[in-house]
Design a protein around this motif. Structure first.
Motif, short mmCIF file in Angstrom:
data_model
loop_
_atom_site.label_atom_id
_atom_site.label_comp_id
_atom_site.label_asym_id
_atom_site.label_seq_id
_atom_site.Cartn_x
_atom_site.Cartn_y
_atom_site.Cartn_z
N GLY A 215 0.77 -1.24 0.00
CA GLY A 215 0.00 0.00 0.00
C GLY A 215 0.79 1.28 0.00
N ALA A 216 2.12 1.19 -0.05
CA ALA A 216 2.92 2.43 -0.09
C ALA A 216 2.65 3.16 -1.40
CB ALA A 216 4.40 2.09 0.04
N PRO A 217 2.48 4.47 -1.36
CA PRO A 217 2.19 5.23 -2.58
C PRO A 217 3.32 5.13 -3.60
CG PRO A 217 1.77 6.55 -0.61
CD PRO A 217 2.51 5.33 -0.17
N ALA A 218 2.96 4.91 -4.85
CA ALA A 218 3.92 4.90 -5.95
C ALA A 218 3.13 4.97 -7.26
CB ALA A 218 4.79 3.65 -5.92
N ASP A 219 3.75 5.55 -8.25
CA ASP A 219 3.12 5.68 -9.56
C ASP A 219 3.86 4.90 -10.64
OD1 ASP A 219 1.07 7.74 -8.77
OD2 ASP A 219 2.90 8.85 -8.30
N VAL A 220 5.18 4.79 -10.50
CA VAL A 220 6.01 4.09 -11.47
C VAL A 220 6.96 3.16 -10.72
CG1 VAL A 220 7.79 4.35 -13.25
CG2 VAL A 220 5.93 6.02 -13.10
N PHE A 221 7.16 1.96 -11.27
CA PHE A 221 8.11 1.01 -10.69
C PHE A 221 9.12 0.62 -11.75
CE2 PHE A 221 8.94 -3.66 -9.62
CZ PHE A 221 9.92 -3.38 -8.69
N ALA A 222 10.41 0.76 -11.42
CA ALA A 222 11.49 0.39 -12.34
C ALA A 222 12.40 -0.60 -11.62
CB ALA A 222 12.28 1.61 -12.78
N SER A 223 12.56 -1.77 -12.20
CA SER A 223 13.29 -2.86 -11.57
C SER A 223 14.62 -3.13 -12.26
CB SER A 223 12.43 -4.12 -11.60
OG SER A 223 13.18 -5.28 -11.27
N ALA A 224 15.56 -3.73 -11.50
CA ALA A 224 16.87 -4.08 -12.07
C ALA A 224 16.90 -5.48 -12.65
CB ALA A 224 17.96 -3.92 -11.02
N ASP A 225 15.80 -6.22 -12.55
CA ASP A 225 15.74 -7.49 -13.26
C ASP A 225 14.30 -7.86 -13.56
OD1 ASP A 225 14.73 -8.58 -10.84
OD2 ASP A 225 16.18 -10.21 -10.77
N GLN A 226 14.15 -8.85 -14.43
CA GLN A 226 12.81 -9.26 -14.85
C GLN A 226 12.06 -10.00 -13.75
OE1 GLN A 226 11.55 -8.19 -17.68
NE2 GLN A 226 13.48 -7.28 -18.36
N LYS A 227 12.79 -10.70 -12.89
CA LYS A 227 12.13 -11.49 -11.85
C LYS A 227 11.32 -10.61 -10.90
CE LYS A 227 12.90 -15.25 -8.55
NZ LYS A 227 13.89 -16.21 -8.00
N ALA B 189 0.25 -4.21 -19.11
CA ALA B 189 0.18 -3.64 -20.46
C ALA B 189 1.15 -2.49 -20.66
CB ALA B 189 -1.25 -3.17 -20.75
N THR B 190 1.62 -1.90 -19.55
CA THR B 190 2.54 -0.76 -19.64
C THR B 190 4.00 -1.18 -19.47
OG1 THR B 190 2.43 -0.26 -17.26
CG2 THR B 190 0.74 0.73 -18.70
N ARG B 191 4.25 -2.44 -19.23
CA ARG B 191 5.61 -2.92 -18.97
C ARG B 191 6.49 -2.79 -20.21
NH1 ARG B 191 6.95 -8.90 -16.41
NH2 ARG B 191 9.23 -8.85 -16.62
N ARG B 192 7.67 -2.18 -20.02
CA ARG B 192 8.62 -2.01 -21.11
C ARG B 192 10.05 -2.18 -20.57
NH1 ARG B 192 4.35 -2.05 -23.05
NH2 ARG B 192 3.43 -0.74 -24.70
N ASP B 193 10.93 -2.77 -21.36
CA ASP B 193 12.35 -2.81 -21.02
C ASP B 193 12.97 -1.51 -21.51
OD1 ASP B 193 12.00 -5.32 -20.00
OD2 ASP B 193 12.87 -6.37 -21.73
N PHE B 194 13.79 -0.86 -20.67
CA PHE B 194 14.31 0.46 -21.05
C PHE B 194 15.83 0.57 -20.98
CE2 PHE B 194 13.70 0.65 -16.47
CZ PHE B 194 14.79 1.37 -16.02
N THR C 55 21.17 -14.93 -17.36
CA THR C 55 20.11 -14.19 -18.03
C THR C 55 20.59 -12.76 -18.28
OG1 THR C 55 19.11 -13.54 -15.91
CG2 THR C 55 18.25 -15.53 -16.98
N ALA C 56 20.11 -12.15 -19.34
CA ALA C 56 20.53 -10.79 -19.68
C ALA C 56 20.15 -9.81 -18.57
CB ALA C 56 19.89 -10.36 -20.99
N VAL C 57 21.02 -8.84 -18.31
CA VAL C 57 20.77 -7.83 -17.28
C VAL C 57 19.95 -6.70 -17.92
CG1 VAL C 57 21.78 -6.24 -15.61
CG2 VAL C 57 22.92 -8.41 -16.13
N THR C 58 18.64 -6.81 -17.80
CA THR C 58 17.75 -5.81 -18.39
C THR C 58 16.84 -5.22 -17.34
OG1 THR C 58 16.23 -7.60 -19.00
CG2 THR C 58 17.74 -6.82 -20.70
N TYR C 59 16.42 -3.98 -17.59
CA TYR C 59 15.62 -3.21 -16.64
C TYR C 59 14.22 -2.94 -17.21
CZ TYR C 59 19.88 -1.92 -14.04
OH TYR C 59 21.03 -1.93 -13.29
N PRO C 60 13.17 -3.46 -16.56
CA PRO C 60 11.80 -3.14 -16.98
C PRO C 60 11.20 -2.01 -16.13
CG PRO C 60 11.79 -5.08 -15.59
CD PRO C 60 13.22 -4.59 -15.64
#
Length: 260
Positions: free
Chosen positions: A76-88, A102-107, A214-219
């Motif tokens: 429940g912590a407020p947040a609008d965008v989440f950016a992760s350092a791995d796919q898991k 539907a908004t998930r993208r690798d960047f 696994t490739a080091v990608t950020y979603p």
């Protein structure tokens, strides 16, 4: 420093305090972005650039271990965008309905590196060298909650030295803590991302660029229930834009498509 497991509960409490500090004075025009610790420098610059293009919006940044941030949002912590350092971590966020899939993208993409203190007399030439008596302590993030730890574990297992190296482990609550341990000489070696090592070239040196399982990608994705969905989508679009990608490149990140 003794070999130690840093409990996930402590990490959650620390992240929770940080999240509360970020969000306590949030206003209607403030966008809260929870992002992996390795994105700290790049996202601060991206946040400033985004604000210049969107004068009515203030970007509040909250950094930490990806899994810990995700769990805080789930609680429940407020947040609008989440950016992760791995796919898991992002997969978990989708499973727990924390983000809009539907908004998930690798960047962005990164690389796993093994670093040692700049004045180290012993520089490992292979991962197997970490089993040497010259290496007594090795830092990496807790694989249970930190992407860098998962990447490191996978690489060490592939090299057949996981059991030996994990016995020397000093577990960090996020990748920047692993970097700090090495930079202060509190451990003999540590795993971080290439972009983290680059911010302390005078205090740490890269011994190895480590192949990962696994490739080091950020979603990145929109948080479900965001009260600023329009701004959040615009921020994600900016990160993916040529301008946003240029900022990431400045801090050493590669395009998501460049991941192996």
């Amino acid at each position: 420093m003794r070999n130690s497991h840093r409990p996930l509960r402590r990490a959650l409490l620390i992240a929770g305090a940080a999240m509360l500090a970020v969000c306590s004075n949030a206003r209607a025009d403030e966008l809260i972005v929870s992002a992996a610790a390795s994105l700290t420098n790049a996202f601060k610059a991206i946040g400033e650039a985004y604000e210049q293009q969107h004068p009515g919006t203030k970007v509040l940044l909250n950094f930490g271990a990806s899994d810990v941030l995700m769990r805080q949002i789930a609680k429940g912590a407020p947040a609008d965008v989440f950016a992760s350092a791995d796919q898991k971590a992002m997969d978990k966020a989708v499973e727990e309905k924390v983000v809009d899939p539907a908004t998930r993208r690798d960047f962005a993409a990164n690389a796993l590196v093994l670093i040692v203190p700049a004045d180290s007399r012993f520089t490992p030439a292979t991962l197997k060298d970490l089993t040497s008596a010259d290496i007594r302590r090795v830092a990496y993030g807790d694989p249970a909650s930190v992407p860098i730890g998962r990447y490191a574990q996978g690489a060490l297992q592939a090299a057949g030295v996981w059991d030996a190296v994990s016995a020397k482990s000093v577990l960090a609550s996020n990748v920047r803590q692993s970097l700090d341990y090495v930079s202060r000489g509190e451990v003999d070696a540590g795993f971080v991302f290439a972009t983290d090592a680059a911010i302390m070239p005078d205090r740490v040196k890269v011994a190895l660029t480590v192949p990962t399982q696994t490739a080091v990608t950020y979603p990145i994705a929109l948080v479900e229930g965001s009260r600023h969905a329009s701004d959040a989508k615009a921020f994600i679009a900016y990160v993916l834009s040529a301008d946003g990608q240029a900022v990431l490149a400045k801090y050493g990140f590669k395009p998501a498509g460049a991941a192996h």
